[in-house]
Design a protein around this motif. Sequence first.
Motif, PDB file in Angstrom:
ATOM      1  N   LYS A  93       0.827  -1.213   0.000  1.00 51.22           N
ATOM      2  CA  LYS A  93       0.000   0.000   0.000  1.00 51.22           C
ATOM      3  C   LYS A  93       0.858   1.258   0.000  1.00 51.22           C
ATOM      4  O   LYS A  93       0.513   2.268  -0.640  1.00 51.22           O
ATOM      5  N   LYS A  94       2.007   1.202   0.669  1.00 50.11           N
ATOM      6  CA  LYS A  94       2.906   2.358   0.688  1.00 50.11           C
ATOM      7  C   LYS A  94       3.419   2.666  -0.714  1.00 50.11           C
ATOM      8  O   LYS A  94       3.568   3.829  -1.094  1.00 50.11           O
ATOM      9  N   HIS A  95       3.660   1.607  -1.498  1.00 49.73           N
ATOM     10  CA  HIS A  95       4.212   1.805  -2.847  1.00 49.73           C
ATOM     11  C   HIS A  95       3.140   2.103  -3.878  1.00 49.73           C
ATOM     12  O   HIS A  95       3.289   3.014  -4.698  1.00 49.73           O
ATOM     13  N   PHE A  96       2.050   1.335  -3.862  1.00 47.21           N
ATOM     14  CA  PHE A  96       1.030   1.448  -4.895  1.00 47.21           C
ATOM     15  C   PHE A  96      -0.137   2.358  -4.519  1.00 47.21           C
ATOM     16  O   PHE A  96      -0.972   2.681  -5.368  1.00 47.21           O
ATOM     17  N   GLY A  97      -0.223   2.730  -3.235  1.00 37.16           N
ATOM     18  CA  GLY A  97      -1.325   3.584  -2.819  1.00 37.16           C
ATOM     19  C   GLY A  97      -2.647   2.857  -2.713  1.00 37.16           C
ATOM     20  O   GLY A  97      -3.706   3.491  -2.631  1.00 37.16           O
ATOM     21  N   MET A  98      -2.603   1.529  -2.702  1.00 41.89           N
ATOM     22  CA  MET A  98      -3.816   0.725  -2.560  1.00 41.89           C
ATOM     23  C   MET A  98      -3.428  -0.629  -1.979  1.00 41.89           C
ATOM     24  O   MET A  98      -2.286  -1.063  -2.099  1.00 41.89           O
ATOM     25  N   SER A  99      -4.382  -1.284  -1.348  1.00 43.44           N
ATOM     26  CA  SER A  99      -4.104  -2.578  -0.732  1.00 43.44           C
ATOM     27  C   SER A  99      -3.954  -3.640  -1.811  1.00 43.44           C
ATOM     28  O   SER A  99      -4.371  -3.450  -2.965  1.00 43.44           O
ATOM     29  N   PRO A 100      -3.338  -4.797  -1.489  1.00 46.31           N
ATOM     30  CA  PRO A 100      -3.235  -5.878  -2.464  1.00 46.31           C
ATOM     31  C   PRO A 100      -4.584  -6.299  -3.037  1.00 46.31           C
ATOM     32  O   PRO A 100      -4.703  -6.545  -4.242  1.00 46.31           O
ATOM     33  N   SER A 101      -5.612  -6.384  -2.203  1.00 54.66           N
ATOM     34  CA  SER A 101      -6.935  -6.802  -2.692  1.00 54.66           C
ATOM     35  C   SER A 101      -7.534  -5.737  -3.606  1.00 54.66           C
ATOM     36  O   SER A 101      -8.179  -6.058  -4.609  1.00 54.66           O
ATOM     37  N   GLU A 102      -7.312  -4.462  -3.292  1.00 57.11           N
ATOM     38  CA  GLU A 102      -7.800  -3.385  -4.157  1.00 57.11           C
ATOM     39  C   GLU A 102      -7.075  -3.406  -5.502  1.00 57.11           C
ATOM     40  O   GLU A 102      -7.691  -3.207  -6.554  1.00 57.11           O
ATOM     41  N   PHE A 103      -5.767  -3.655  -5.466  1.00 56.83           N
ATOM     42  CA  PHE A 103      -4.993  -3.725  -6.711  1.00 56.83           C
ATOM     43  C   PHE A 103      -5.457  -4.903  -7.555  1.00 56.83           C
ATOM     44  O   PHE A 103      -5.581  -4.785  -8.780  1.00 56.83           O
ATOM     45  N   ARG A 104      -5.699  -6.040  -6.915  1.00 57.78           N
ATOM     46  CA  ARG A 104      -6.169  -7.222  -7.656  1.00 57.78           C
ATOM     47  C   ARG A 104      -7.487  -6.927  -8.352  1.00 57.78           C
ATOM     48  O   ARG A 104      -7.700  -7.358  -9.498  1.00 57.78           O
ATOM     49  N   ALA A 105      -8.358  -6.178  -7.704  1.00 59.53           N
ATOM     50  CA  ALA A 105      -9.667  -5.872  -8.289  1.00 59.53           C
ATOM     51  C   ALA A 105      -9.552  -4.874  -9.425  1.00 59.53           C
ATOM     52  O   ALA A 105     -10.308  -4.942 -10.406  1.00 59.53           O
ATOM     53  N   SER A 106      -8.582  -3.947  -9.331  1.00 62.81           N
ATOM     54  CA  SER A 106      -8.434  -2.910 -10.362  1.00 62.81           C
ATOM     55  C   SER A 106      -6.984  -2.454 -10.417  1.00 62.81           C
ATOM     56  O   SER A 106      -6.615  -1.440  -9.813  1.00 62.81           O
ATOM     57  N   PRO A 107      -6.116  -3.202 -11.129  1.00 66.31           N
ATOM     58  CA  PRO A 107      -4.685  -2.877 -11.160  1.00 66.31           C
ATOM     59  C   PRO A 107      -4.413  -1.485 -11.728  1.00 66.31           C
ATOM     60  O   PRO A 107      -4.996  -1.079 -12.728  1.00 66.31           O
ATOM     61  N   ASN A 108      -3.523  -0.772 -11.064  1.00 66.83           N
ATOM     62  CA  ASN A 108      -3.090   0.548 -11.521  1.00 66.83           C
ATOM     63  C   ASN A 108      -1.563   0.570 -11.476  1.00 66.83           C
ATOM     64  O   ASN A 108      -0.962   0.528 -10.411  1.00 66.83           O
ATOM     65  N   TRP A 109      -0.932   0.632 -12.677  1.00 63.95           N
ATOM     66  CA  TRP A 109       0.513   0.506 -12.782  1.00 63.95           C
ATOM     67  C   TRP A 109       1.228   1.853 -12.865  1.00 63.95           C
ATOM     68  O   TRP A 109       2.450   1.892 -13.004  1.00 63.95           O
ATOM     69  N   THR A 110       0.511   2.947 -12.786  1.00 64.97           N
ATOM     70  CA  THR A 110       1.097   4.265 -13.049  1.00 64.97           C
ATOM     71  C   THR A 110       2.289   4.561 -12.148  1.00 64.97           C
ATOM     72  O   THR A 110       3.371   4.923 -12.627  1.00 64.97           O
ATOM     73  N   HIS A 111       2.110   4.401 -10.834  1.00 61.64           N
ATOM     74  CA  HIS A 111       3.198   4.713  -9.908  1.00 61.64           C
ATOM     75  C   HIS A 111       4.351   3.743 -10.091  1.00 61.64           C
ATOM     76  O   HIS A 111       5.527   4.121  -9.992  1.00 61.64           O
ATOM     77  N   TRP A 112       4.039   2.495 -10.365  1.00 64.46           N
ATOM     78  CA  TRP A 112       5.079   1.488 -10.550  1.00 64.46           C
ATOM     79  C   TRP A 112       5.991   1.853 -11.710  1.00 64.46           C
ATOM     80  O   TRP A 112       7.216   1.794 -11.619  1.00 64.46           O
ATOM     81  N   GLU A 113       5.416   2.243 -12.837  1.00 66.39           N
ATOM     82  CA  GLU A 113       6.191   2.492 -14.041  1.00 66.39           C
ATOM     83  C   GLU A 113       7.228   3.590 -13.832  1.00 66.39           C
ATOM     84  O   GLU A 113       8.359   3.493 -14.310  1.00 66.39           O
ATOM     85  N   SER A 114       6.866   4.641 -13.107  1.00 62.74           N
ATOM     86  CA  SER A 114       7.813   5.733 -12.888  1.00 62.74           C
ATOM     87  C   SER A 114       8.959   5.315 -11.967  1.00 62.74           C
ATOM     88  O   SER A 114      10.113   5.690 -12.185  1.00 62.74           O
ATOM     89  N   SER A 115       8.676   4.529 -10.949  1.00 59.76           N
ATOM     90  CA  SER A 115       9.715   4.128 -10.004  1.00 59.76           C
ATOM     91  C   SER A 115      10.622   3.042 -10.580  1.00 59.76           C
ATOM     92  O   SER A 115      11.744   2.850 -10.095  1.00 59.76           O
ATOM     93  N   TYR A 116      10.179   2.360 -11.613  1.00 55.90           N
ATOM     94  CA  TYR A 116      10.925   1.244 -12.193  1.00 55.90           C
ATOM     95  C   TYR A 116      11.863   1.695 -13.313  1.00 55.90           C
ATOM     96  O   TYR A 116      12.676   0.917 -13.796  1.00 55.90           O
ATOM     97  N   ASP A 117      11.792   2.942 -13.725  1.00 56.37           N
ATOM     98  CA  ASP A 117      12.582   3.457 -14.845  1.00 56.37           C
ATOM     99  C   ASP A 117      14.084   3.177 -14.728  1.00 56.37           C
ATOM    100  O   ASP A 117      14.718   2.805 -15.723  1.00 56.37           O
ATOM    101  N   PRO A 118      14.710   3.361 -13.548  1.00 56.61           N
ATOM    102  CA  PRO A 118      16.161   3.110 -13.469  1.00 56.61           C
ATOM    103  C   PRO A 118      16.545   1.670 -13.798  1.00 56.61           C
ATOM    104  O   PRO A 118      17.600   1.427 -14.388  1.00 56.61           O
ATOM    105  N   VAL A 119      15.699   0.705 -13.428  1.00 55.65           N
ATOM    106  CA  VAL A 119      15.987  -0.694 -13.737  1.00 55.65           C
ATOM    107  C   VAL A 119      15.923  -0.918 -15.246  1.00 55.65           C
ATOM    108  O   VAL A 119      16.788  -1.571 -15.840  1.00 55.65           O
ATOM    109  N   ILE A 120      14.896  -0.360 -15.885  1.00 50.99           N
ATOM    110  CA  ILE A 120      14.757  -0.482 -17.340  1.00 50.99           C
ATOM    111  C   ILE A 120      15.962   0.129 -18.040  1.00 50.99           C
ATOM    112  O   ILE A 120      16.530  -0.452 -18.981  1.00 50.99           O
ATOM    113  N   LYS A 121      16.375   1.304 -17.589  1.00 56.52           N
ATOM    114  CA  LYS A 121      17.498   2.001 -18.211  1.00 56.52           C
ATOM    115  C   LYS A 121      18.767   1.170 -18.139  1.00 56.52           C
ATOM    116  O   LYS A 121      19.502   1.036 -19.128  1.00 56.52           O
ATOM    117  N   LEU A 122      19.050   0.579 -16.973  1.00 57.88           N
ATOM    118  CA  LEU A 122      20.252  -0.229 -16.824  1.00 57.88           C
ATOM    119  C   LEU A 122      20.207  -1.451 -17.729  1.00 57.88           C
ATOM    120  O   LEU A 122      21.195  -1.784 -18.392  1.00 57.88           O
TER     121      LEU A 122
END
Length: 292
Positions: free
Chosen positions: A95-124
């Motif tokens: 919830k700290k990372h995605f702004g929603m609980s695991p059950s809420e994410f399962r019901a309606s996945p939202n990847w927006t915050h994830w994509e921005s924080s994952y950029d350094p891994v993609i770049k490497l």
Amino acid sequence: MANYQERFTKVIGFIESNLDSAIDVETLCEVAHISKFHFHRQCSAVFGVPVMSLVRLLRLKKAAYQLAFRADNKILSIAIDCGYESNAAFSRAFKKHFGMSPSEFRASPNWTHWESSYDPVIKLRKQTMSQENRFQVDVIELPEILVAAIEHRGLPNKLGETLARFITWRKLNKLPPSKSRTFNFIYDDPATTVPENYRFDIGCSIDQKVSDENFGIVNKKIPAGSYAMIKHIGSDDTLGEAIQFLVSDWITHSGYELRDFPITLERVSFFPEVSEHEMVTHVYLPIHNQNS
């Protein structure tokens, strides 16, 4: 000695292979062959986050994929598989990372915050792939393959919803990857295509035509003929580099011409069933001889 980008790519691979276990800095220093005195600073410089934040990031990515695309997996099982000792600890971190609980994410996945924080891994990963540039291209013959597919049309960031729908249909029709080959048809580059016009198909091989209007299933064929193939091992983060190599470099020096059919991916092994760096994807480019 491998350069620092290659060393930290190995660190990512080690973390991805051990997400269900305790991971300590001392072990990661050994993987990277870097002194503990310098490891933290260099890791933060490469990834933009402390090393243990990177571990948490990769654990949460695996968890998010299981929540979104593996509906049969219980949340507690996902938590344990991703290295969390309790459901409560997992839920707090998620919830700290995605702004929603695991059950809420399962019901309606939202990847927006994830994509921005994952950029350094993609770049490497892309930088390391670009430096290695070791794509082996084989010319193979494929027979005609009948495919049942769902056509994704529209925003690329909505592709996960189409994938989840396809997985549901596939389970209902008892067509697991072990029994039915998995394919994607790529029509557009999301980097150069207006998001509303993006096209991408998700499908699997079938023995005979099927019909299911409720899921939007359409029947398609991979035509028999010659294909240039790259066996891509690793995350989808670097698939674009393999595709770009085929269509802009290899084809211009190959003596072949393109056939009128989209680039096709065959998913041989999947994340999160295997670690991202162990994924296997066959990239097929339809070709024919210039004189044929």
